[in-house]
Write an enzyme that holds these catalytic residues in place. Structure first.
Site, short mmCIF file in Angstrom:
data_model
loop_
_atom_site.label_atom_id
_atom_site.label_comp_id
_atom_site.label_asym_id
_atom_site.label_seq_id
_atom_site.Cartn_x
_atom_site.Cartn_y
_atom_site.Cartn_z
NE ARG A 233 46.10 21.74 -41.92
CZ ARG A 233 45.12 20.77 -41.93
NH1 ARG A 233 45.73 19.64 -41.48
NH2 ARG A 233 43.91 20.85 -41.97
CD GLU A 262 50.10 17.59 -46.18
OE1 GLU A 262 48.98 17.58 -46.56
OE2 GLU A 262 50.35 17.69 -45.04
CG HIS A 280 47.28 15.07 -44.33
ND1 HIS A 280 47.48 16.45 -44.63
CD2 HIS A 280 46.34 15.26 -43.31
CE1 HIS A 280 46.65 17.15 -43.79
NE2 HIS A 280 45.95 16.33 -43.28
P1 NAP Z 1 41.04 22.94 -31.62
O1 NAP Z 1 40.06 22.37 -30.56
O2 NAP Z 1 40.72 24.36 -32.08
O3 NAP Z 1 42.57 22.93 -30.91
C1 NAP Z 1 43.47 23.77 -31.36
C2 NAP Z 1 44.45 24.33 -30.24
O4 NAP Z 1 45.70 24.78 -30.55
C3 NAP Z 1 43.72 25.27 -29.15
O5 NAP Z 1 44.01 24.69 -27.77
C4 NAP Z 1 44.60 26.53 -29.27
O6 NAP Z 1 44.67 27.11 -28.05
C5 NAP Z 1 45.78 26.05 -29.77
N1 NAP Z 1 46.50 27.10 -30.75
C6 NAP Z 1 45.90 27.87 -31.68
N2 NAP Z 1 46.74 28.78 -32.09
C7 NAP Z 1 47.88 28.45 -31.63
C8 NAP Z 1 49.07 28.90 -31.64
N3 NAP Z 1 49.53 30.17 -32.38
N4 NAP Z 1 50.10 28.82 -30.70
C9 NAP Z 1 49.97 27.87 -29.65
N5 NAP Z 1 48.84 27.03 -29.90
C10 NAP Z 1 47.81 27.54 -30.68
O7 NAP Z 1 41.40 22.14 -32.82
P2 NAP Z 1 41.43 20.50 -32.98
O8 NAP Z 1 40.15 20.10 -33.54
O9 NAP Z 1 42.25 20.03 -31.88
O10 NAP Z 1 42.41 20.46 -34.41
C11 NAP Z 1 43.89 21.01 -34.45
C12 NAP Z 1 44.49 21.04 -35.66
O11 NAP Z 1 44.84 19.62 -35.90
C13 NAP Z 1 43.46 21.47 -36.76
O12 NAP Z 1 43.37 22.68 -37.11
C14 NAP Z 1 44.19 20.90 -37.95
O13 NAP Z 1 45.46 21.60 -38.45
C15 NAP Z 1 45.08 19.58 -37.36
N6 NAP Z 1 44.60 18.07 -37.75
C16 NAP Z 1 45.28 17.47 -38.50
C17 NAP Z 1 44.78 16.46 -39.25
C18 NAP Z 1 45.54 15.25 -39.78
O14 NAP Z 1 45.00 14.65 -40.49
N7 NAP Z 1 46.99 15.30 -39.70
C19 NAP Z 1 43.44 15.97 -38.95
C20 NAP Z 1 42.71 16.63 -38.11
C21 NAP Z 1 43.09 17.91 -37.75
P3 NAP Z 1 44.77 28.78 -28.04
O15 NAP Z 1 43.71 29.46 -28.62
O16 NAP Z 1 44.54 28.94 -26.20
O17 NAP Z 1 46.12 29.05 -28.53
C1 8YV Z 2 41.32 16.22 -43.76
C2 8YV Z 2 42.64 17.50 -41.73
O1 8YV Z 2 40.49 15.45 -43.66
O2 8YV Z 2 40.82 17.84 -40.51
C3 8YV Z 2 41.85 18.34 -40.91
O3 8YV Z 2 42.33 19.11 -40.48
O4 8YV Z 2 43.90 17.62 -41.84
C4 8YV Z 2 42.19 16.13 -42.23
O5 8YV Z 2 41.39 15.34 -41.19
C5 8YV Z 2 42.28 16.02 -44.69
O6 8YV Z 2 43.04 17.17 -44.80
C6 8YV Z 2 41.58 15.91 -45.90
O7 8YV Z 2 40.82 17.08 -46.38
#
Ligand code: NAP
Ligand code: 8YV
Length: 327
Positions: A233, A262, A280
């Site tokens: 993010r 964004e 994104h």
């Molecule tokens: P997840 O399985 O919950 O993984 C999140 C990881 O972050 C966990 O290992 C957690 O470990 C760590 N974490 C949480 N808070 C933290 C902190 N304050 N400091 C350091 N580490 C921390 O989630 P995921 O499915 O992998 O998704 C992760 C993130 O990717 C989403 O929340 C979203 O923001 C982002 N994302 C972006 C896109 C995009 O389109 N760019 C798409 C999908 C997801 P601990 O709890 O041990 O800290």
């Molecule tokens: C979203 C994302 O789909 O899953 C997330 O956390 O950031 C993306 O995959 C996107 O923000 C559209 O809502």
């Protein structure tokens, strides 16, 4: 759908396939803007569920008296105050797992574009400059022999790590707690991780616990040969500090899929040539977005059938909002 089926309010812009899926199962009302002022009191009272991609303010949650559940389209639900929703008895779901591999693929693409300048090299070929000016210059960086540090070794972080291993990159990570199921090196501070690696990749959630965590000190620790990648993010980065670090060469390059405000990207960032910018798109394939829309609809269907929700968020779990109470 029959007039007796629950009413789902689609709050703001939403994926087209996702809307079609909701329309098969529910009475759907669409609100193109994130503003309830266009709905009468009676129309607000009809709403049983919200489907949203991104942000819904607490004032909107509070203004829907019969709201029971919010289905968030996306795994990162920092745009929804799930703790506040829980105080009103409203469950929140998100869309984990179905996008993990897509996001990890995009991260590797962004990393390669950043390290090997593939976007600029493509432009060199497309513009005809290869013929007029000669070969594209050799890139300063390569993935060979590099160490990458992942902030947020969760579902997506692990999928990125698996891919990086195949590329021969050494992996370290920083989470709030050390994992017991991996052998990657762990750093208990983000600054410590940044100091130990060549490439810092953010795959952590947004929200208060990560707000501006990547600051000037972390970027300083990454160093003048350091590469920064963000697919988590934009709020996790102090964006002015990142711009300054790129301008002054405190770090070498960055690849960004997410931004603080964004779809606005600061002009100062857009004019730098040591940054790769994506709008994104990490999960943005039709297949993956369709799967996300399906999962939102599956959560809402499970709720109104009185079944256990497939993918609740921790705040809802804590409040016991994992299944609709039978009336
Ligand atoms: P997840 O399985 O919950 O993984 C999140 C990881 O972050 C966990 O290992 C957690 O470990 C760590 N974490 C949480 N808070 C933290 C902190 N304050 N400091 C350091 N580490 C921390 O989630 P995921 O499915 O992998 O998704 C992760 C993130 O990717 C989403 O929340 C979203 O923001 C982002 N994302 C972006 C896109 C995009 O389109 N760019 C798409 C999908 C997801 P601990 O709890 O041990 O800290
Ligand atoms: C979203 C994302 O789909 O899953 C997330 O956390 O950031 C993306 O995959 C996107 O923000 C559209 O809502």
């Amino acid at each position: 759908m029959t007039s007796s089926s629950p009413t789902v309010l689609v709050f703001g812009p939403y994926n087209g396939d996702g809307i079609a899926e909701l329309e098969k199962r529910f009475t759907v009302r669409k609100l193109e803007t994130r503003d309830l002022s266009g709905l009468s009191e009676a129309e607000r009272a009809e709403v049983n569920a919200v489907a949203v991609a991104g942000h819904i303010p607490n004032s909107a949650i509070d203004a829907l008296p019969h709201l029971e559940i919010i289905g968030h389209f996306g795994v990162g639900y920092d745009g929804v105050d799930a703790a506040h929703a829980a105080t009103r008895g409203v469950a929140v779901t998100n869309t984990p797992d179905v996008l993990t591999e897509e996001v990890a693929d995009t991260t590797l693409g962004l990393l390669l574009m950043t390290v090997r300048e593939l976007g600029r090299a493509e432009e060199h070929a497309r513009s005809g400059r290869w013929e007029t000016d000669g070969a594209y210059p050799l890139t300063r960086f390569s993935l060979r022999g590099k160490t990458a540090g992942i902030m947020g070794l969760g579902r997506i972080g692990l999928a990125i790590a698996k891919r990086l291993e195949a590329f021969g990159v050494t992996i370290r990570y920083h989470n709030r707690s050390q994992r017991t199921d991996v052998t990657y090196g762990y750093d208990d501070t983000l600054e410590g991780l940044a100091k130990a690696v060549d490439i810092l990749i953010v795959a952590a959630p947004g929200g208060a616990s990560t707000e501006k965590a990547v600051n000037a000190a972390v970027l300083g620790a990454l160093g003048s040969d350091g590469i920064f990648i963000n697919i988590g993010r934009g709020s996790t980065v102090d964006e002015p500090a990142l711009i300054e670090a790129l301008e002054k060469g405190t770090i070498a390059r960055a690849g960004l899929d997410v931004f603080a405000d964004e779809p606005r990207i600061p002009e100062a960032l857009r004019k730098l040539d040591n940054v790769v910018l994506l709008p994104h798109v990490a999960s943005a394939s039709r297949d993956t977005r369709r799967a996300m829309g399906q999962l939102v609809a599956d959560n809402l269907s499970a709720w109104f059938a009185g079944d256990a929700l497939p993918t609740t968020v921790p705040e809802s779990d804590k409040a016991g909002l994992t299944q609709r109470k039978k009336s």
